[in-house]
Design an enzyme around this catalytic site. Structure first.
Site, PDB file in Angstrom:
ATOM      1  N   MET A 187       0.856  -1.191   0.000  1.00 50.75           N
ATOM      2  CA  MET A 187       0.000   0.000   0.000  1.00 50.75           C
ATOM      3  C   MET A 187       0.895   1.246   0.000  1.00 50.75           C
ATOM      4  O   MET A 187       0.467   2.325   0.393  1.00 50.75           O
ATOM      5  CB  MET A 187      -0.942  -0.016   1.197  1.00 50.75           C
ATOM      6  CG  MET A 187      -1.901  -1.209   1.139  1.00 50.75           C
ATOM      7  SD  MET A 187      -3.441  -0.964   2.029  1.00 50.75           S
ATOM      8  CE  MET A 187      -2.854  -0.774   3.675  1.00 50.75           C
ATOM      9  N   HIS A 204       9.035   0.994   3.255  1.00 50.37           N
ATOM     10  CA  HIS A 204      10.111   1.039   4.243  1.00 50.37           C
ATOM     11  C   HIS A 204      11.041  -0.151   3.981  1.00 50.37           C
ATOM     12  O   HIS A 204      10.799  -0.942   3.050  1.00 50.37           O
ATOM     13  CB  HIS A 204       9.542   1.020   5.661  1.00 50.37           C
ATOM     14  CG  HIS A 204       8.540  -0.063   5.896  1.00 50.37           C
ATOM     15  ND1 HIS A 204       8.878  -1.394   5.950  1.00 50.37           N
ATOM     16  CD2 HIS A 204       7.186  -0.021   6.062  1.00 50.37           C
ATOM     17  CE1 HIS A 204       7.805  -2.126   6.161  1.00 50.37           C
ATOM     18  NE2 HIS A 204       6.749  -1.322   6.218  1.00 50.37           N
ATOM     19  N   HIS A 264       9.532  -3.555   3.177  1.00 52.56           N
ATOM     20  CA  HIS A 264       9.089  -3.766   1.793  1.00 52.56           C
ATOM     21  C   HIS A 264      10.296  -4.016   0.883  1.00 52.56           C
ATOM     22  O   HIS A 264      10.258  -4.880   0.003  1.00 52.56           O
ATOM     23  CB  HIS A 264       8.361  -2.525   1.261  1.00 52.56           C
ATOM     24  CG  HIS A 264       7.058  -2.218   1.929  1.00 52.56           C
ATOM     25  ND1 HIS A 264       6.847  -1.078   2.657  1.00 52.56           N
ATOM     26  CD2 HIS A 264       5.895  -2.914   1.966  1.00 52.56           C
ATOM     27  CE1 HIS A 264       5.604  -1.063   3.117  1.00 52.56           C
ATOM     28  NE2 HIS A 264       5.012  -2.179   2.723  1.00 52.56           N
ATOM     29  N   LYS A 296       4.945  -9.798   9.573  1.00 51.30           N
ATOM     30  CA  LYS A 296       4.401  -8.847  10.555  1.00 51.30           C
ATOM     31  C   LYS A 296       2.875  -8.961  10.554  1.00 51.30           C
ATOM     32  O   LYS A 296       2.244  -8.952  11.599  1.00 51.30           O
ATOM     33  CB  LYS A 296       4.808  -7.406  10.259  1.00 51.30           C
ATOM     34  CG  LYS A 296       4.337  -6.483  11.390  1.00 51.30           C
ATOM     35  CD  LYS A 296       4.684  -5.056  11.136  1.00 51.30           C
ATOM     36  CE  LYS A 296       3.722  -4.360  10.250  1.00 51.30           C
ATOM     37  NZ  LYS A 296       2.391  -4.106  10.843  1.00 51.30           N
ATOM     38  N   ASP A 297       2.306  -9.094   9.356  1.00 58.85           N
ATOM     39  CA  ASP A 297       0.863  -9.325   9.234  1.00 58.85           C
ATOM     40  C   ASP A 297       0.659 -10.838   9.120  1.00 58.85           C
ATOM     41  O   ASP A 297       0.243 -11.339   8.071  1.00 58.85           O
ATOM     42  CB  ASP A 297       0.325  -8.586   8.014  1.00 58.85           C
ATOM     43  CG  ASP A 297       0.484  -7.089   8.162  1.00 58.85           C
ATOM     44  OD1 ASP A 297      -0.155  -6.511   9.042  1.00 58.85           O
ATOM     45  OD2 ASP A 297       1.283  -6.497   7.417  1.00 58.85           O
TER      46      ASP A 297
HETATM   47  O1  PAF Z   1      -0.116  -5.799   3.712  1.00 63.41           O
HETATM   48  C1  PAF Z   1      -0.529  -4.875   2.981  1.00 63.41           C
HETATM   49  O2  PAF Z   1       0.161  -3.884   2.736  1.00 63.41           O
HETATM   50  C2  PAF Z   1      -1.923  -4.979   2.372  1.00 63.41           C
HETATM   51  O3  PAF Z   1      -2.804  -5.581   3.243  1.00 63.41           O
HETATM   52  C3  PAF Z   1      -1.926  -5.669   0.998  1.00 63.41           C
HETATM   53  C4  PAF Z   1      -1.508  -7.125   1.097  1.00 63.41           C
HETATM   54  C5  PAF Z   1      -0.998  -4.937   0.030  1.00 63.41           C
HETATM   55  C6  PAF Z   1      -3.336  -5.639   0.407  1.00 63.41           C
HETATM   56  O4  PAF Z   1      -3.791  -4.339   0.238  1.00 63.41           O
END
Ligand code: PAF
Length: 282
Positions: A30, A34, A37, A151-152
């Site tokens: 999104m 950082h 990513h 993290k997620d």
């Molecule tokens: O983890 C994220 O940044 C978002 O949930 C994703 C996977 C890009 C979906 O919008």
């Protein structure tokens, strides 16, 4: 470096890659990129011939309109950051109507109960929104491999479930959490923390490390009591939930069973900024 905004041009480019027999890696984001990513992008670049990075603040996964509004949008900086890593990345940065047309709504999914745990209890509709956008993006990018941060962790499990249920031909690669020097898990939301808040937020990881040490020595309920007390004694952070869960189905764990993997999870607020983190316990 190619930056595309339209799905038709994206699909055309992907077709061209596939016709050349190239493998495609995908890093959905999104934006507000950082180091976390960047490490996903580097991992994708090391394993795939071409890498697509999507930058799209997905409206359907926000349960709180003010969170959506305040979410950092830094496209130019993001593009420059990716350029520093490689000029071989294709960036897909669509507008909301390119993805959703005039109907910005989520599909309803069942993720076999994963969606009802932790984040699902506090962020209504969040995982339907994530499922909707990831499904749409996977259909457009048709990647061989897609990279997501741990993290997620709940999101990662849900995306694996989505792929399994829809039988999508993509390998979902989970990547370790990237941390600031203080231990704070990297997140686009950290940009909104003041330097004092940022320092205080490092407590989340210190607590998770202590939980990791204590798990198996103390009971899950003793550990939970200790965690709640730590947050009560540190008013800079407000605990939303603490959970020790089975690492696969995310069901709450009461004690440690042989051969079972566990993780501890925290969601906490620093002011109005919501932070999440987790740690493997064994
Ligand atoms: O983890 C994220 O940044 C978002 O949930 C994703 C996977 C890009 C979906 O919008």
């Amino acid at each position: 470096m190619q930056i595309l905004k339209e799905k038709q041009s994206l699909k055309k480019q992907i077709r061209a890659y596939k016709q050349q027999g190239l493998t495609v890696g995908f890093v959905p984001t999104m934006g507000a990129l950082h180091e976390g990513h960047i490490s996903l992008i580097k991992k994708a670049l090391s394993a795939c011939d071409k890498v697509v990075v999507s930058i799209f603040v997905n409206p359907t996964q926000f349960d709180n309109p003010s969170d959506l509004e305040k979410y950092p949008r830094t496209l130019e900086k993001d593009v420059a950051r990716i350029m520093e890593v490689s000029d071989k990345v294709l960036i897909f940065s669509p507008a909301a109507n390119e993805i959703y047309g005039n109907n910005i709504v989520s599909e309803n999914f069942s993720f076999d109960g994963l969606e009802h745990e932790m984040e699902g209890k506090f962020r209504t509709g969040h995982f339907d929104g994530v499922g909707t956008i990831v499904k749409k993006l996977f259909e457009m990018v048709e990647p061989h491999k897609a990279y997501f941060g741990e993290k997620d962790y709940q999101q990662l499990q849900i995306i694996k479930k989505l792929v399994e249920k829809l039988q999508l031909p993509v390998e979902v690669v989970g990547c370790p959490i990237d941390r600031e020097i203080s231990g704070l898990a990297r997140s686009s939301r950290n940009e909104r923390l003041s330097s004092e808040q940022r320092q205080n937020a490092a407590l989340i990881y210190r607590i998770l490390q202590q939980v990791q040490n204590d798990f198996g020595i103390k009971s899950a309920s003793e550990i939970a009591t200790w965690v709640h007390n730590e947050f009560r004694n540190n008013p800079a952070l407000e605990l939303e939930y603490f959970e020790i869960a089975n690492a696969d189905d995310l069901k709450t764990a009461t004690d440690k069973k042989e051969g079972q993997k566990y993780r501890a999870f925290i969601a906490a607020y620093s002011g109005d900024i919501r932070l999440i983190d987790n740690i493997a316990l064994n």
